[in-house]
Scaffold this active site. Structure first.
Site, PDB file in Angstrom:
ATOM      1  N   ARG A   1      -5.076  48.712 -21.947  1.00 25.95           N
ATOM      2  CA  ARG A   1      -5.994  49.631 -21.247  1.00 25.95           C
ATOM      3  C   ARG A   1      -7.142  50.139 -22.005  1.00 25.95           C
ATOM      4  O   ARG A   1      -8.140  49.991 -21.302  1.00 25.95           O
ATOM      5  CB  ARG A   1      -4.979  50.818 -20.698  1.00 25.95           C
TER       6      ARG A   1
ATOM      7  N   GLU B   1      -5.540  52.393  -1.554  1.00 29.21           N
ATOM      8  CA  GLU B   1      -5.762  51.121  -2.151  1.00 29.21           C
ATOM      9  C   GLU B   1      -6.132  49.959  -1.113  1.00 29.21           C
ATOM     10  O   GLU B   1      -6.960  49.181  -1.450  1.00 29.21           O
ATOM     11  CB  GLU B   1      -4.478  50.499  -2.822  1.00 29.21           C
TER      12      GLU B   1
ATOM     13  N   ASP C   1       9.042  55.822 -15.285  1.00 28.35           N
ATOM     14  CA  ASP C   1       8.891  55.833 -13.849  1.00 28.35           C
ATOM     15  C   ASP C   1       9.641  55.009 -12.894  1.00 28.35           C
ATOM     16  O   ASP C   1      10.007  55.292 -11.648  1.00 28.35           O
ATOM     17  CB  ASP C   1       7.309  55.395 -13.697  1.00 28.35           C
TER      18      ASP C   1
ATOM     19  N   ARG D   1       1.206  48.905 -19.434  1.00 27.49           N
ATOM     20  CA  ARG D   1       0.834  50.410 -19.547  1.00 27.49           C
ATOM     21  C   ARG D   1       0.988  50.627 -21.092  1.00 27.49           C
ATOM     22  O   ARG D   1       0.465  51.369 -21.912  1.00 27.49           O
ATOM     23  CB  ARG D   1       1.861  51.066 -18.860  1.00 27.49           C
TER      24      ARG D   1
END
Ligand code: TPP
Lengths: 320, 281
Positions: free
Chosen positions: A12, A60, A119, A169
């Site tokens: 990222r 989105e 998550d 991530r």
């Protein structure tokens, strides 16, 4: 190239920085976001170019269509968010407004795969390569690490047409260097060998290199290929590997249903079929856990790749 | 009310009848397609293509053209008819609609049909697409404007409201949305399928400038567009009360003609009615 010890870096961060560099060079580059811009690092582009950055909220489908409209008027929009929202949640918008229109929209998504971690399954997108490969005209990129993510940004902007790029991530092992050449549609042989081929994408390229080291200790020379373009496939490089090594193991942080393993299998089936083993998520949902724990639990390890190599070599040798 | 001549109104009325005849013939010819929603939008499309839009049929991708976006893509017969009549491609080509190898696909395809500006078919994406266009025009300090037609059935789609919010967030006064409020969607009346009222208040609550007009009255359509042009800092939604199937008495307000073509017998009746209307102008 040998494996490790790895420098762990953020794709990222490379993405965010590459986008700003690109934005400096090309005033047509614009960025749209969906309330995840801090996390995916596009917010920094927004700070550098406030007039070329559009925060569209948790919407989105709208984000993708707005990007398409911008592209229809000559802009090069980057739409970025988490892969579950940027692919599955918006699938038909991408299909109709981006791919069918053949517009110059670049969808860059982090949080791909199991390594999203705590998550859990709702956010662990293991099906996006499958979804995006299925859409005509779509180019699908899976950069192995940070430096390659930056190259994907530039290469995506330089080509005409829709692009989907997915990355992690979590920090990933850096297996490429800025000096390595990169081209969309080309698979890179990162380690030569003639006994078996290991084809990986994303963070699994590092796993393949670790597996190649382990195999070498057993006297087996494994070729390792970084398949950073999942579509269009570099059939020549894959075919050559099939011919010259006679067995292939694929490794992906993605379901083995219609992932790169399936893509490689169907590519070689027509020309030079050889035994193949697929390391990846076995048609199941993930769960909460730390990235490394999940990779281990779901079998996305160097050991599994080594097992796969022994398996394909055994099957190949039985036939000989 | 804008000052427009009787001649202009008469010529627009005539053109709209011509478009409706094309719609009837195109859908009859292939025994499929969506005549009802094409006919309800015919007057708005006529006003845009024959009086408002700055477009160049010889150069369909002229960068400074106004953009027309048909969000309810199934109504493309009216779009194709207008484009042909405006000279983007031969009128003869209209009868290739929905046939193999035709440039006139069953739902709009970008890049294939001269003058078509968006792909649509799945409902609910066109307003967002228009937002992207309007943002680009503004970034480039271009005066061209974006006009989007949405169905009232499309008000069911969540993305429509995502687009509504983003349009007002960015104060897109170069964007005008017509809502073809014919009261019917595919399977029934909008108020039975999914009640929309109070609809004007919804758009107002989303910070749009809202006008309610008779979508078959050219004076009102042109006045609304003029008011939209005058409105600064906000996009304008024109809630256009229309009749699905407008122009052919037996098709008007009939749910069936959302997606059904006329029979051979009905074709004759429909064309005769439209001919009579034309003669009366
Ligand atoms: C997302 C989506 N769902 C379902 C459909 C099938 N469909 C085609 S037209 C239509 C109704 C459209 O109603 P409206 O927008 O009011 O159009 P109009 O009545 O003006 O023709 C439906 C449900 C579709 N095209 N897209």
């Amino acid at each position: 190239m040998t494996a490790g010890p790895w420098k762990m870096e953020s794709q990222r961060a490379y993405f965010g920085k590459a986008l700003i560099d690109l934005g400096r060079r090309n005033p047509n580059v614009v960025v749209v976001g969906a309330d995840t811009t801090e996390s995916i690092k596009t917010i920094d582009f927004g700070k550098s170019f406030p007039d070329r950055f559009f925060q569209l909220g948790i919407a989105e489908p709208n984000m993708i269509s707005v990007a398409a409209g911008l592209a229809a008027a000559g802009k090069i929009p980057f739409a970025a968010t988490y892969s579950v929202f940027g692919s599955a949640h918006t699938y038909n918008v991408i299909r109709q407004n981006v791919a069918y229109t053949n517009l110059n929209v670049k969808i860059f998504c982090s949080h791909a795969g199991l390594t999203v971690g705590p998550d859990g399954a709702t956010h662990q997108m293991n099906e996006d390569i499958a979804l995006m490969r299925g859409i005509p005209r779509m180019t699908v990129l899976v950069p192995a690490d940070g430096p390659e993510t930056a190259k994907c940004v530039d290469a995506a902007a330089a080509m005409k047409g829709p692009v989907y790029c997915r990355f992690s991530r979590t920090n990933v092992p850096t297996v490429t260097s800025a000096a390595d050449d990169f081209a969309i549609g080309r698979a890179r042989v990162v380690r030569d060998g003639s006994d078996v081929t290991l084809i990986g994408c994303g963070l699994m390229v590092a796993r393949c290199l670790e597996a190649a080291d382990a195999l070498k200790r057993a006297g087996i020379q494994a070729r390792v290929i970084n398949l950073s373009t999942a579509k269009p496939l570099d059939i020549a490089t894959i075919d050559r590997a099939a011919r010259e090594t006679g067995g292939i193991v694929t490794a992906e942080e993605h379901t083995v249903v219609h992932g790169i393993g399936a893509a490689v299998a169907s590519a070689i089936a027509g020309n030079h079929p050889v035994p193949i083993a697929m390391v990846g998520v076995q048609d199941v949902f993930g769960e909460s856990g730390e990235a490394e724990e999940l990779l281990r639990k779901y079998g996305l390890t160097a050991e599994k790749i080594v097992d796969g190599a022994h398996d394909v070599m055994k099957r190949r040798d039985r036939k000989r | 009310m804008v000052d427009v001549s009787e001649e202009l109104i008469a010529s627009l009325k005539k053109k709209a009848v011509t478009l409706r005849k094309h719609i009837i013939r195109m859908t009859h010819n292939v025994q499929s397609g969506h005549p009802g929603g094409s006919m309800s939008a015919a007057d708005i499309v006529t006003a845009l293509y024959f009086h408002i839009l700055r477009v160049d049929p010889k150069n369909p991708t002229w960068p400074d053209r106004d953009r027309f976006v048909l969000s309810k893509g199934h109504a493309c017969p009216v779009w194709y008819a207008a484009l042909a009549e405006r000279g983007f491609f031969p009128v003869d080509e209209l009868l290739t609609f929905r046939k193999l190898n035709s440039r006139l696909q069953g739902h709009p395809e970008l890049g294939t049909t001269p003058g078509v500006e968006n792909a649509a078919g799945a409902e609910g994406q066109g307003l967002s697409f228009s937002v992207g266009l309007a943002l680009a025009a503004r970034m480039d300090h271009k005066p061209w404007r974006v006009y989007c037609i949405l169905g009232d059935g499309e008000q069911d789609v969540g993305q429509t409201w995502e687009a509504a919010m983003s349009s007002s967030k960015y104060g897109l006064d170069n964007l005008t949305a017509f809502i073809d409020r014919n009261g019917i969607q595919q399977e029934g009346r909008t108020e039975d399928i999914m009640p929309l009222e109070p609809l004007a208040e919804k758009w107002e609550a989303f910070n749009w400038h809202v006008l309610t007009i008779d979508g078959h009255d050219f004076r009102q359509i042109l006045a609304a567009i003029e008011e939209a042009h005058r409105t600064k800092g906000r996009p304008t939604a024109v809630l256009s009360r229309t009749v699905k199937g407008k122009g052919v008495s037996f098709m008007e307000n009939k749910i069936k003609y959302h997606g059904a073509a006329t029979s051979d017998e009905e074709l004759k009746l429909a064309l005769a009615e439209l001919d009579a209307q034309e003669a009366a102008i």
